[in-house]
Design a protein around this motif. Structure first.
Motif, PDB file in Angstrom:
ATOM      1  N   GLU A 174       0.835  -1.200   0.000  1.00  0.00           N
ATOM      2  CA  GLU A 174       0.000   0.000   0.000  1.00  0.00           C
ATOM      3  C   GLU A 174       0.871   1.250   0.000  1.00  0.00           C
ATOM      4  O   GLU A 174       1.940   1.282   0.610  1.00  0.00           O
ATOM      5  CB  GLU A 174      -0.934  -0.003   1.217  1.00  0.00           C
ATOM      6  N   CYS A 175       0.417   2.260  -0.730  1.00  0.00           N
ATOM      7  CA  CYS A 175       1.169   3.515  -0.852  1.00  0.00           C
ATOM      8  C   CYS A 175       0.180   4.682  -0.929  1.00  0.00           C
ATOM      9  O   CYS A 175      -1.018   4.471  -1.125  1.00  0.00           O
ATOM     10  CB  CYS A 175       2.061   3.478  -2.099  1.00  0.00           C
ATOM     11  N   PRO A 176       0.672   5.904  -0.807  1.00  0.00           N
ATOM     12  CA  PRO A 176      -0.212   7.067  -0.989  1.00  0.00           C
ATOM     13  C   PRO A 176      -0.713   7.134  -2.434  1.00  0.00           C
ATOM     14  O   PRO A 176      -0.105   6.539  -3.341  1.00  0.00           O
ATOM     15  CB  PRO A 176       0.698   8.257  -0.687  1.00  0.00           C
ATOM     16  N   PRO A 177      -1.800   7.847  -2.665  1.00  0.00           N
ATOM     17  CA  PRO A 177      -2.289   8.009  -4.038  1.00  0.00           C
ATOM     18  C   PRO A 177      -1.200   8.588  -4.943  1.00  0.00           C
ATOM     19  O   PRO A 177      -0.371   9.382  -4.505  1.00  0.00           O
ATOM     20  CB  PRO A 177      -3.467   8.978  -3.894  1.00  0.00           C
ATOM     21  N   PHE A 178      -1.223   8.180  -6.198  1.00  0.00           N
ATOM     22  CA  PHE A 178      -0.265   8.657  -7.189  1.00  0.00           C
ATOM     23  C   PHE A 178      -1.050   9.184  -8.386  1.00  0.00           C
ATOM     24  O   PHE A 178      -2.249   8.953  -8.512  1.00  0.00           O
ATOM     25  CB  PHE A 178       0.693   7.524  -7.606  1.00  0.00           C
ATOM     26  N   GLY A 179      -0.373   9.897  -9.271  1.00  0.00           N
ATOM     27  CA  GLY A 179      -1.033  10.409 -10.471  1.00  0.00           C
ATOM     28  C   GLY A 179      -2.236  11.254 -10.118  1.00  0.00           C
ATOM     29  O   GLY A 179      -2.165  12.121  -9.243  1.00  0.00           O
ATOM     30  N   ASN A 180      -3.370  10.950 -10.772  1.00  0.00           N
ATOM     31  CA  ASN A 180      -4.605  11.701 -10.535  1.00  0.00           C
ATOM     32  C   ASN A 180      -5.491  11.090  -9.453  1.00  0.00           C
ATOM     33  O   ASN A 180      -6.597  11.577  -9.213  1.00  0.00           O
ATOM     34  CB  ASN A 180      -5.417  11.818 -11.833  1.00  0.00           C
ATOM     35  N   TYR A 181      -5.045  10.016  -8.805  1.00  0.00           N
ATOM     36  CA  TYR A 181      -5.851   9.403  -7.750  1.00  0.00           C
ATOM     37  C   TYR A 181      -5.838  10.290  -6.511  1.00  0.00           C
ATOM     38  O   TYR A 181      -4.866  10.995  -6.240  1.00  0.00           O
ATOM     39  CB  TYR A 181      -5.311   8.007  -7.394  1.00  0.00           C
ATOM     40  N   ARG A 182      -6.940  10.237  -5.779  1.00  0.00           N
ATOM     41  CA  ARG A 182      -7.069  10.981  -4.530  1.00  0.00           C
ATOM     42  C   ARG A 182      -7.428   9.999  -3.428  1.00  0.00           C
ATOM     43  O   ARG A 182      -8.098   8.998  -3.667  1.00  0.00           O
ATOM     44  CB  ARG A 182      -8.166  12.051  -4.640  1.00  0.00           C
ATOM     45  N   ALA A 183      -7.023  10.310  -2.224  1.00  0.00           N
ATOM     46  CA  ALA A 183      -7.345   9.454  -1.080  1.00  0.00           C
ATOM     47  C   ALA A 183      -8.855   9.401  -0.887  1.00  0.00           C
ATOM     48  O   ALA A 183      -9.539  10.422  -0.980  1.00  0.00           O
ATOM     49  CB  ALA A 183      -6.670   9.991   0.175  1.00  0.00           C
ATOM     50  N   ASP A 184      -9.366   8.209  -0.687  1.00  0.00           N
ATOM     51  CA  ASP A 184     -10.768   8.036  -0.285  1.00  0.00           C
ATOM     52  C   ASP A 184     -10.875   6.747   0.508  1.00  0.00           C
ATOM     53  O   ASP A 184      -9.961   5.933   0.523  1.00  0.00           O
ATOM     54  CB  ASP A 184     -11.729   8.106  -1.481  1.00  0.00           C
ATOM     55  N   ASP A 185     -11.987   6.578   1.210  1.00  0.00           N
ATOM     56  CA  ASP A 185     -12.147   5.417   2.087  1.00  0.00           C
ATOM     57  C   ASP A 185     -12.335   4.119   1.318  1.00  0.00           C
ATOM     58  O   ASP A 185     -12.184   3.040   1.886  1.00  0.00           O
ATOM     59  CB  ASP A 185     -13.336   5.624   3.022  1.00  0.00           C
ATOM     60  N   PHE A 186     -12.685   4.192   0.055  1.00  0.00           N
ATOM     61  CA  PHE A 186     -12.973   3.000  -0.726  1.00  0.00           C
ATOM     62  C   PHE A 186     -11.738   2.462  -1.443  1.00  0.00           C
ATOM     63  O   PHE A 186     -11.510   1.270  -1.512  1.00  0.00           O
ATOM     64  CB  PHE A 186     -14.078   3.281  -1.756  1.00  0.00           C
ATOM     65  N   SER A 187     -10.959   3.338  -2.022  1.00  0.00           N
ATOM     66  CA  SER A 187      -9.825   2.941  -2.858  1.00  0.00           C
ATOM     67  C   SER A 187      -8.535   2.845  -2.064  1.00  0.00           C
ATOM     68  O   SER A 187      -8.390   3.448  -1.019  1.00  0.00           O
ATOM     69  CB  SER A 187      -9.601   3.970  -3.981  1.00  0.00           C
ATOM     70  N   MET A 188      -7.603   2.090  -2.627  1.00  0.00           N
ATOM     71  CA  MET A 188      -6.244   2.079  -2.106  1.00  0.00           C
ATOM     72  C   MET A 188      -5.296   1.984  -3.289  1.00  0.00           C
ATOM     73  O   MET A 188      -5.636   1.418  -4.320  1.00  0.00           O
ATOM     74  CB  MET A 188      -6.023   0.927  -1.139  1.00  0.00           C
ATOM     75  N   CYS A 189      -4.126   2.558  -3.117  1.00  0.00           N
ATOM     76  CA  CYS A 189      -3.078   2.450  -4.127  1.00  0.00           C
ATOM     77  C   CYS A 189      -2.009   1.521  -3.585  1.00  0.00           C
ATOM     78  O   CYS A 189      -1.780   1.430  -2.381  1.00  0.00           O
ATOM     79  CB  CYS A 189      -2.500   3.823  -4.437  1.00  0.00           C
ATOM     80  N   MET A 190      -1.374   0.818  -4.509  1.00  0.00           N
ATOM     81  CA  MET A 190      -0.303  -0.113  -4.180  1.00  0.00           C
ATOM     82  C   MET A 190       0.831   0.104  -5.164  1.00  0.00           C
ATOM     83  O   MET A 190       0.598   0.511  -6.306  1.00  0.00           O
ATOM     84  CB  MET A 190      -0.808  -1.560  -4.241  1.00  0.00           C
ATOM     85  N   THR A 191       2.058  -0.199  -4.744  1.00  0.00           N
ATOM     86  CA  THR A 191       3.211  -0.013  -5.607  1.00  0.00           C
ATOM     87  C   THR A 191       4.270  -1.056  -5.307  1.00  0.00           C
ATOM     88  O   THR A 191       4.271  -1.656  -4.234  1.00  0.00           O
ATOM     89  CB  THR A 191       3.781   1.419  -5.438  1.00  0.00           C
ATOM     90  N   ARG A 192       5.143  -1.267  -6.276  1.00  0.00           N
ATOM     91  CA  ARG A 192       6.315  -2.107  -6.082  1.00  0.00           C
ATOM     92  C   ARG A 192       7.440  -1.542  -6.921  1.00  0.00           C
ATOM     93  O   ARG A 192       7.227  -1.082  -8.040  1.00  0.00           O
ATOM     94  CB  ARG A 192       6.063  -3.560  -6.415  1.00  0.00           C
ATOM     95  N   ALA A 193       8.626  -1.551  -6.341  1.00  0.00           N
ATOM     96  CA  ALA A 193       9.821  -1.082  -7.045  1.00  0.00           C
ATOM     97  C   ALA A 193      10.554  -2.301  -7.609  1.00  0.00           C
ATOM     98  O   ALA A 193      10.402  -3.416  -7.123  1.00  0.00           O
ATOM     99  CB  ALA A 193      10.719  -0.311  -6.090  1.00  0.00           C
ATOM    100  N   PHE A 194      11.362  -2.049  -8.623  1.00  0.00           N
ATOM    101  CA  PHE A 194      12.206  -3.105  -9.210  1.00  0.00           C
ATOM    102  C   PHE A 194      13.651  -2.864  -8.821  1.00  0.00           C
ATOM    103  O   PHE A 194      14.075  -1.759  -8.633  1.00  0.00           O
ATOM    104  CB  PHE A 194      12.089  -3.122 -10.741  1.00  0.00           C
TER     105      PHE A 194
END
Length: 154
Positions: free
Chosen positions: A134-154
């Motif tokens: 899990e990570c903070p919103p990226f791009g045009n996404y905004r924090a909300d109670d329904f969605s979550m953002c996820m990320t992985r580095a290489f």
């Protein structure tokens, strides 16, 4: 894991159009309107998106896309398993293909948005299996109670 044929897809076939309509309908069914981030088929044809379909013989098993956010950062989009192929490794095959393509392109990071509720639990489990956190919103996404953002580095 089951072997599927993965093809770059021009989004012109009726089968893929129907699967993407189903994908958007399911997103709308399980998400508040402001939290539906599924891309319509015309947007998936954009120059910053590459789209693949997965086949078992003549049967469409699933699909997925990779959107370029920056020269070193991509976003998996439109990952969907056809209902007849659930729990047969389609989602994992899609995700592994997208990860391999991201590495081939030289991306240093993949990030995605998904839902927090039960209908998205299998997707979250799959992403965590492949080191998405899990990570903070990226791009045009905004924090909300329904969605979550996820990320992985290489």
């Amino acid at each position: 894991m089951h072997r599927f044929q993965i093809r770059e897809d021009d989004l012109s076939g009726a089968d893929i159009a129907a699967l993407l309509e189903f994908h958007i309908a399911e997103a709308i069914r399980h998400s508040p309107p402001a939290s539906v981030h599924a891309m319509p088929i015309d947007r998936l044809r954009g120059p910053d998106v590459t789209f693949w379909s997965l086949w078992e013989g003549e049967a469409l098993a699933g699909c997925g896309a990779l959107k370029e956010l920056a020269p070193d950062h991509g976003e998996p989009k439109s990952m969907r398993t056809a209902p007849a192929f659930l729990r047969r490794g389609v989602g994992e095959a899609i995700l592994l293909h997208l990860i391999a393509e991201a590495r081939h392109r030289g991306y240093r990071r993949l990030s995605l948005e998904t839902g927090r509720t039960e209908p998205f639990a299998a997707a979250r489990t799959l992403y965590r299996k492949y080191d998405f956190e899990e990570c903070p919103p990226f791009g045009n996404y905004r924090a909300d109670d329904f969605s979550m953002c996820m990320t992985r580095a290489f």
